[in-house]
Design a protein around this motif. Structure first.
Motif, short mmCIF file in Angstrom:
data_model
loop_
_atom_site.label_atom_id
_atom_site.label_comp_id
_atom_site.label_asym_id
_atom_site.label_seq_id
_atom_site.Cartn_x
_atom_site.Cartn_y
_atom_site.Cartn_z
N SER A 318 52.08 34.45 8.03
CA SER A 318 51.65 33.06 7.77
C SER A 318 50.90 33.01 6.44
CB SER A 318 50.76 32.54 8.90
OG SER A 318 49.40 32.63 8.55
N ASN A 319 51.05 31.89 5.73
CA ASN A 319 50.38 31.71 4.44
C ASN A 319 48.87 31.79 4.59
OD1 ASN A 319 52.53 31.39 2.66
ND2 ASN A 319 52.86 29.29 3.36
N GLN A 320 48.37 31.06 5.63
CA GLN A 320 46.92 30.99 5.84
C GLN A 320 46.36 32.39 6.12
OE1 GLN A 320 45.86 28.17 8.92
NE2 GLN A 320 43.70 28.66 8.69
N GLY A 321 47.09 33.15 6.91
CA GLY A 321 46.65 34.50 7.25
C GLY A 321 46.69 35.40 6.02
N PHE A 322 47.76 35.25 5.22
CA PHE A 322 47.90 36.08 4.02
C PHE A 322 46.77 35.77 3.03
CE2 PHE A 322 49.71 37.40 -0.05
CZ PHE A 322 50.10 38.67 0.29
N PHE A 323 46.44 34.47 2.93
CA PHE A 323 45.35 34.06 2.05
C PHE A 323 44.04 34.72 2.50
CE2 PHE A 323 41.89 31.11 0.92
CZ PHE A 323 42.04 31.10 -0.46
N ALA A 324 43.79 34.70 3.82
CA ALA A 324 42.57 35.31 4.36
C ALA A 324 42.53 36.80 4.05
CB ALA A 324 42.50 35.07 5.87
N LEU A 325 43.72 37.44 4.12
CA LEU A 325 43.81 38.88 3.84
C LEU A 325 43.42 39.17 2.38
CD1 LEU A 325 44.80 41.78 4.62
CD2 LEU A 325 47.08 41.04 3.92
N VAL A 326 44.05 38.40 1.46
CA VAL A 326 43.78 38.62 0.04
C VAL A 326 42.31 38.34 -0.26
CG1 VAL A 326 44.34 37.83 -2.32
CG2 VAL A 326 46.15 38.12 -0.61
N GLU A 327 41.80 37.24 0.33
CA GLU A 327 40.40 36.85 0.13
C GLU A 327 39.47 38.00 0.55
OE1 GLU A 327 38.23 32.63 0.89
OE2 GLU A 327 38.92 33.70 2.66
N MET A 328 39.80 38.59 1.69
CA MET A 328 38.95 39.66 2.20
C MET A 328 39.01 40.89 1.29
SD MET A 328 38.77 41.14 6.02
CE MET A 328 38.31 39.59 6.67
N VAL A 329 40.21 41.20 0.83
CA VAL A 329 40.36 42.37 -0.06
C VAL A 329 39.56 42.15 -1.34
CG1 VAL A 329 42.04 43.64 -1.48
CG2 VAL A 329 42.60 43.06 0.89
N VAL A 330 39.66 40.89 -1.91
CA VAL A 330 38.95 40.59 -3.16
C VAL A 330 37.44 40.61 -2.93
CG1 VAL A 330 38.55 38.79 -4.91
CG2 VAL A 330 40.87 39.30 -4.13
N ASN A 331 36.99 39.85 -1.90
CA ASN A 331 35.55 39.74 -1.65
C ASN A 331 34.90 41.08 -1.34
OD1 ASN A 331 35.67 37.05 -2.08
ND2 ASN A 331 35.60 36.45 0.09
N GLU A 332 35.61 41.86 -0.58
CA GLU A 332 35.02 43.13 -0.15
C GLU A 332 35.35 44.28 -1.12
OE1 GLU A 332 33.02 42.91 2.31
OE2 GLU A 332 33.66 40.87 2.87
N LYS A 333 36.07 43.91 -2.19
CA LYS A 333 36.50 44.93 -3.18
C LYS A 333 37.14 46.12 -2.46
CE LYS A 333 33.02 43.69 -6.63
NZ LYS A 333 32.26 42.68 -5.87
N ALA A 334 37.95 45.77 -1.46
CA ALA A 334 38.56 46.83 -0.64
C ALA A 334 39.70 47.49 -1.41
CB ALA A 334 39.09 46.23 0.65
N VAL A 335 39.86 48.76 -1.20
CA VAL A 335 40.97 49.48 -1.83
C VAL A 335 41.99 49.78 -0.74
CG1 VAL A 335 41.62 51.56 -3.12
CG2 VAL A 335 39.39 50.50 -3.51
N LEU A 336 43.23 49.33 -0.97
CA LEU A 336 44.28 49.55 0.04
C LEU A 336 45.04 50.83 -0.29
CD1 LEU A 336 45.73 45.94 0.41
CD2 LEU A 336 43.86 46.97 1.66
N ASN A 337 45.36 51.59 0.74
CA ASN A 337 46.17 52.79 0.51
C ASN A 337 47.65 52.39 0.40
OD1 ASN A 337 47.25 52.56 3.11
ND2 ASN A 337 45.55 53.75 3.99
N SER A 338 48.51 53.35 0.05
CA SER A 338 49.91 53.00 -0.24
C SER A 338 50.62 52.43 0.99
CB SER A 338 50.67 54.21 -0.77
OG SER A 338 50.61 55.24 0.18
N SER A 339 50.28 52.90 2.18
CA SER A 339 50.94 52.38 3.39
C SER A 339 50.49 50.94 3.65
CB SER A 339 50.61 53.32 4.56
OG SER A 339 50.33 52.60 5.70
#
Ligand SMILES: [Zn+2]
Length: 387
Positions: A318-339
């Protein structure tokens, strides 16, 4: 010796029969031609009546000594057409003329009264509509259900909740499923008014009535919860919110922010997380999932939140869910692994696949695939790319 008498008698009887037949035939034909004449003179077609551009035409048509049920049907249809075309004055004139007659059958009288009440409603003459509808709900005729619905609708539009409850109290409303739910909503509306004025006990009384009328009325429990929350009783409020959700799980989006506040006040984050998780599993309302992961992030569990989003969005993109995911990654400066990045790519790909790519310039129909002929408005070559 008896033969001549019998012959005379037979002759006489034959003569009588012949005269009788002639009279009956004449009478039948006369009646038939009268009916035909009535058919031509009294029952013109609706098209003719609508084409008649003379205000006096209706009066002339109604100026007949007797009116048949068939003619009443025609006039009622005509009146409805006037009303639908916004010519309520004409509809009222026609129905009032009919209503004033004393030769209508009982059923036709009720039909006319209902039509007239509907005209008054449309014209905003609510007092007059109300009077007629009150009259009609007392009559045990075929118009009773419809009159009940119209009267309740009138009070709903005027927000006269007590008038609906008064009718219910006096057993004046028909026992219909839609009416039952509308009575409970009226009780909730009135209870909410009382709650807003600070009359909590009075409000409770009407909420109990709402639940008595309709035990599935989730809104009553939501207002119970709001009252409890306003009285600084978060545990009681949560109990009522959960009761409401059991009655109707669609109520979640209406109660979500307030329910979150109550759980937060009690610092019961575990309980809240459990509720949100269960609700997401059963209903897949994306707002619930987003709320859940945001709350996890607030508690310092960002990685857990990201994991949940990646897993759940893969199943339910879902768009809304994807937006929340990106927001969280940006806000938390999270680093995602390749998987995890691969999962993000998959989620986005699935979202794009379900997006509409074309829109019809004529009717706005949206399509995933290209069509030369719009499936909705049937126009040719009018599909263009969505922006
Ligand atoms: Zn179209």
């Amino acid at each position: 010796m008896t033969m001549p008498i019998s012959t005379d008698l037979v002759m006489f009887l034959l003569l009588v029969i012949a005269i009788a037949c002639g009279w009956l035939l004449g009478r039948f034909q006369g009646k038939r031609s009268a009916t035909l004449r009535m058919g031509r003179d009294v029952l013109p077609s609706i098209d003719f009546l609508l084409a008649e551009n003379n205000d006096g035409a209706l009066d002339r048509l109604l100026d007949v000594a007797e009116i048949s049920d068939e003619a009443v049907d025609l006039y009622l249809n005509l009146g409805r057409i006037f009303r639908d075309k916004g010519q309520t004055e004409k509809a009222i004139q026609l129905h009032q003329n009919l209503f004033a007659r004393t030769d209508l059958s009982e059923a036709a009288q009720l039909d006319v009264e209902l039509e007239l009440a509907t005209d008054f409603l449309k014209a905003g003459l609510l007092d007059r509509a109300e009077r007629l509808l009150h009259d009609l709900i007392q009559e045990e005729g075929h118009t009773q259900d419809q009159a009940t619905r119209l009267l309740v609708q009138l009070y709903e539009e005027e927000q006269e909740w007590l008038s609906i409850l008064e009718l219910h109290k006096n057993s004046k409303l028909q026992d219909l499923p839609d009416i039952t739910s509308r009575i409970s909503q009226a009780a909730c509306e009135y209870a909410f008014e009382l709650f807003s004025k600070g009359s909590f006990l009075e409000s409770h009384k009407y909420l109990k009535l709402a639940l008595k009328v309709n035990p599935l009325c989730a809104r009553a429990n939501i207002i119970f919860a709001q009252i409890a929350a306003s009285q600084n009783e978060p545990a009681e409020a949560i109990r009522c919110y959960l009761k409401a959700l059991k009655q109707d799980n669609n109520a979640m989006l209406a109660v979500l922010p307030d329910m979150v506040k109550c759980f937060t006040q009690l610092e019961d984050f575990k309980g809240l997380d459990k509720q949100l998780e269960t609700h997401w599993e059963n209903n897949h309302a994306i707002e619930v999932l987003v709320t859940r992961v945001k709350l996890l992030a607030k508690q310092g569990k960002q990685q857990r939140g990201i994991e949940i989003l990646l897993t759940e969005l893969f199943q339910h993109p879902s768009n809304q869910g994807f937006f929340a995911l990106v927001e969280m990654v940006v806000n938390e400066k999270a680093v995602l692994n390749s998987s995890q990045l691969m999962s993000v790519y998959d989620i986005l790909r699935r979202i794009v696949e379900t997006e509409y790519k074309y829109v019809c310039r004529s009717c706005g129909f949206k399509a995933i695939e290209h069509h030369w002929r719009c499936p909705s408005c049937k126009d040719w070559a009018n599909l263009t790319a969505t922006i």
